[in-house]
Scaffold this motif. Sequence first.
Motif, PDB file in Angstrom:
ATOM      1  N   GLY A  85     -39.004 -55.749   9.599  1.00 54.33           N
ATOM      2  CA  GLY A  85     -39.986 -55.575   8.659  1.00 54.33           C
ATOM      3  C   GLY A  85     -40.443 -54.218   8.377  1.00 54.33           C
ATOM      4  N   PHE A  86     -40.493 -53.226   9.660  1.00 55.11           N
ATOM      5  CA  PHE A  86     -40.761 -51.968   9.634  1.00 55.11           C
ATOM      6  C   PHE A  86     -39.496 -51.171   8.799  1.00 55.11           C
ATOM      7  N   GLY A  87     -38.391 -51.607   9.091  1.00 48.84           N
ATOM      8  CA  GLY A  87     -37.364 -50.888   8.384  1.00 48.84           C
ATOM      9  C   GLY A  87     -37.212 -51.248   7.127  1.00 48.84           C
ATOM     10  N   GLU A  88     -37.633 -52.567   6.558  1.00 57.30           N
ATOM     11  CA  GLU A  88     -37.738 -52.790   5.083  1.00 57.30           C
ATOM     12  C   GLU A  88     -38.961 -51.889   4.537  1.00 57.30           C
ATOM     13  N   LEU A  89     -39.959 -51.961   5.159  1.00 59.91           N
ATOM     14  CA  LEU A  89     -40.956 -51.221   4.728  1.00 59.91           C
ATOM     15  C   LEU A  89     -40.713 -49.839   4.361  1.00 59.91           C
ATOM     16  N   MET A  90     -40.063 -49.029   5.446  1.00 61.60           N
ATOM     17  CA  MET A  90     -39.801 -47.747   5.030  1.00 61.60           C
ATOM     18  C   MET A  90     -38.732 -47.470   4.105  1.00 61.60           C
ATOM     19  N   VAL A  91     -37.713 -48.379   4.124  1.00 62.18           N
ATOM     20  CA  VAL A  91     -36.662 -48.007   2.869  1.00 62.18           C
ATOM     21  C   VAL A  91     -37.131 -48.502   1.744  1.00 62.18           C
ATOM     22  N   GLY A  92     -37.975 -49.683   1.561  1.00 65.81           N
ATOM     23  CA  GLY A  92     -38.532 -50.234   0.257  1.00 65.81           C
ATOM     24  C   GLY A  92     -39.595 -48.907  -0.318  1.00 65.81           C
ATOM     25  N   GLY A  93     -40.573 -48.626   0.673  1.00 65.50           N
ATOM     26  CA  GLY A  93     -41.528 -47.441  -0.032  1.00 65.50           C
ATOM     27  C   GLY A  93     -40.554 -46.222  -0.466  1.00 65.50           C
ATOM     28  N   LEU A  94     -39.577 -45.725   0.391  1.00 67.16           N
ATOM     29  CA  LEU A  94     -38.893 -44.696  -0.062  1.00 67.16           C
ATOM     30  C   LEU A  94     -38.168 -44.832  -1.326  1.00 67.16           C
ATOM     31  N   GLN A  95     -37.511 -45.969  -1.505  1.00 60.59           N
ATOM     32  CA  GLN A  95     -36.923 -46.299  -2.689  1.00 60.59           C
ATOM     33  C   GLN A  95     -37.718 -46.262  -3.982  1.00 60.59           C
ATOM     34  N   GLY A  96     -38.831 -46.955  -3.740  1.00 64.19           N
ATOM     35  CA  GLY A  96     -40.005 -46.769  -5.002  1.00 64.19           C
ATOM     36  C   GLY A  96     -40.187 -45.497  -5.250  1.00 64.19           C
TER      37      GLY A  96
END
Lengths: 78, 321
Positions: free
Chosen positions: B128-139
């Motif tokens: 979840g932490f990884g998805e949060l970071m990657v999703g946030g950066l991609q957005g």
Amino acid sequence: MDSNIIMNVGFSLPIGLGMAVIGSGLGLGRAVAGAMEAMGRQPEAAGQIQTAMIIGCALIEALTIYALVISLLLIGKV
Amino acid sequence: MEPQVNPRPEFFLVASNPHGEEAETHSGAPEAAHTTEGGVTEGHPGEGHEGGEHHAACVHHPESPEFKDFVTLILDKKVTDVKDCYLSPTWGTRLTFYVFYGLAIVFLILLTKKVTRNMKRIPDRSQGFGELMVGGLQGFFISILGEKYGRRYTPLCGTIFLYILTMNLMGLIPAFKAPTSSINTTASLAIMVFFIVQWHGIRENGFGNYVKHFVGEPLWLAPLLFPLHIIGELAKPMSLALRLFGNISGEDILMASLAALVGVTIGFIKLSIPFQALFFPLALMFSTIQATVFAVLTAVYILLISPHERHDEGHAAEAGH
């Protein structure tokens, strides 16, 4: 190094750095003032404005950092 | 009253040479009071030296005070060979440079391995932490670059952001040194970004349009605008490198200079407050901001050199620069 050069560098380096800082202070003040005003006009866009303000401030600050880097290089030679 | 020299040299600072003179050989006793050619003693390299003239030539004496990291602490006892010293003014030995640079990479690789191990559809905590970071950066990068280029260049900009953030924050850990406080790291990253941006420009615009972008609008001004644009393109990686290097090494030197004030006696008052603790939040803030700015500027340079026909997806970038 020649003592004449040392004296000149030792005198002008802090003055040059101070002048760079003056310019940076004025520029940053204007940038942040514009950002504050925009945030006041449209508080729901505050997050985006803040991000843009931080990026703009880093770009303006970079110019002072260039002056600082030159001072760091000459710091031992004085 | 003038500040007297520090009679107890600090163990955590590298002996510095404020006037750039040749250093004498230090004796091994940590209690001995040494003075350099006329400034406050910034400290000695710790417990024991091998002594001898060849070792004095090898000891690193920077002009401004800096902290010792664990590699320098170990090496102080073991280094006797002259040719392994002096890669650059801020870094004592080549080995120090490699160790911290590699530590950041190893940390990021291990973090990624932990996050992507046994990926499930409903993520657990580390995924979840990884998805949060990657999703946030991609957005974030899609909002700057637009949909198509955002997806393509999120790995690059996101990796640059996380990598520089890790390296900057390493400088705040006690026995570590930030690799970005050396111009080598920042210049290599900036050169990489330069080549990627120019390659993107050639690939997206075609070579003819890419050169036309340098020539500019009125054709009779071309001999003037062409060198100007080239210098502008060359100034971008230089500014990226110098901005990051100046900020991080300046913050490092600031901390070390304030730490060197501990123990200075002015009259009968002995300074014992660690002033560098007051600047710790500033250092945290600036480390994060500089990592963000590097990544965002990469995205903005890619945006500026892309073909200019987006009107619907790139307008958010106008607020970004």
